[in-house]
Enzyme design. Structure first.
Site, PDB file in Angstrom:
ATOM      1  NE  ARG A   9     -49.025 -84.926 -78.940  1.00 47.98           N
ATOM      2  CZ  ARG A   9     -49.313 -83.728 -78.147  1.00 47.98           C
ATOM      3  NH1 ARG A   9     -48.508 -83.666 -77.007  1.00 47.98           N
ATOM      4  NH2 ARG A   9     -50.077 -82.790 -78.658  1.00 47.98           N
ATOM      5  CG  HIS A  48     -45.725 -81.785 -80.723  1.00 45.94           C
ATOM      6  ND1 HIS A  48     -46.288 -82.818 -81.467  1.00 45.94           N
ATOM      7  CD2 HIS A  48     -44.689 -81.079 -81.124  1.00 45.94           C
ATOM      8  CE1 HIS A  48     -45.780 -82.567 -82.467  1.00 45.94           C
ATOM      9  NE2 HIS A  48     -45.086 -81.495 -82.693  1.00 45.94           N
ATOM     10  CE1 TYR A 107     -51.610 -80.399 -75.767  1.00 45.51           C
ATOM     11  CE2 TYR A 107     -50.179 -78.310 -75.770  1.00 45.51           C
ATOM     12  CZ  TYR A 107     -50.490 -79.889 -75.778  1.00 45.51           C
ATOM     13  OH  TYR A 107     -49.352 -80.668 -76.153  1.00 45.51           O
TER      14      TYR A 107
END
Length: 233
Positions: free
Chosen positions: A124, A128, A137
């Protein structure tokens, strides 16, 4: 969230019982494999030999949890072994490879071979959601390393090298894509006209007495509301 997976298995199982050659494609993210629905769906599909293909889009983080903290399995495709079905691992950014693996799984299911679990490894590039701080992260360097693996760029490059795509065709495809996206955005921004009575549609093949009673009560309330609105005007 994986809640769609048991529905896909049910649809595929029902199609087979009816004699239809339908194959259900059930798509889920790597985070969804941590849900109980994932286990239930794969277990039922294998036991019933339902014609369904499970495609896991593994972007490595779900929303923000690294895959290593979700599972200790060597890969998500390995989970297929425990359910008694084939598992396939594929480069999710290679459109041709994904198409080939999916086609084989669909054909196998259509011929009565049962379900297949496919893990497509991808990444990705963006956060998100606009409320997600991806820097918490993962590292920017990791994102940059995946830039050259964009599936659209890879496919475009391959087609160009094979003389199957020129600049005119490339421009036409982009214009078509933009037009489709603009149309989709316009339709999504339209408020749908909802009929409250649809609550009782497609619940059962034949409505139960309780549903008929509830539908009659709601219909009466809606009619009274409409009459009151009419009188008010």
């Amino acid at each position: 969230m994986a809640t769609q997976l048991p529905h896909a298995v049910g649809l595929a199982h029902a199609a087979r019982l009816k004699g239809d050659d339908v194959v259900a494609l059930a798509m889920v993210g790597d985070g969804g494999t941590s849900e109980g629905d994932f286990h239930e769906a794969l277990n039922f599909a294998a036991v019933w030999q339902a014609p369904v293909v499970f495609l896991v889009q593994n972007n490595g983080f779900a929303i923000s949890v690294p895959l290593a903290k979700q599972t200790a399995a060597p890969s998500l495709a390995h989970k297929a072994v425990g359910y008694g079905m084939p598992g396939r691992l594929v480069d999710g950014n290679d459109a041709v490879a994904v198409h080939e693996v999916l086609s084989e799984a669909v054909e196998r299911a259509r011929e009565g071979g049962g379900p297949t679990l496919i893990e497509a490894v991808t990444y990705r590039m963006e956060a998100h959601t606009n409320a997600d701080d991806a820097t918490r992260y993962r590292q920017d360097a990791d994102v940059e390393a995946w830039q050259d693996h964009d599936p659209i760029v890879l496919l475009e490059r391959e087609l160009t090298e094979r003389d199957l795509l020129d600049e005119d065709r490339r421009r036409a495809v982009r214009e078509d894509a933009e037009a489709m996206a603009a149309d989709l955005r316009a339709r999504m921004n339209q408020d749908p006209a909802l009929d409250p009575m649809d609550l009782f549609t497609h619940v059962y093949a034949e409505q139960t007495s309780q549903l008929r009673e509830q539908a009659a009560l709601l219909r009466a309330e809606l009619e009274a509301e409409n009459e009151a609105d009419g009188a008010g005007r």
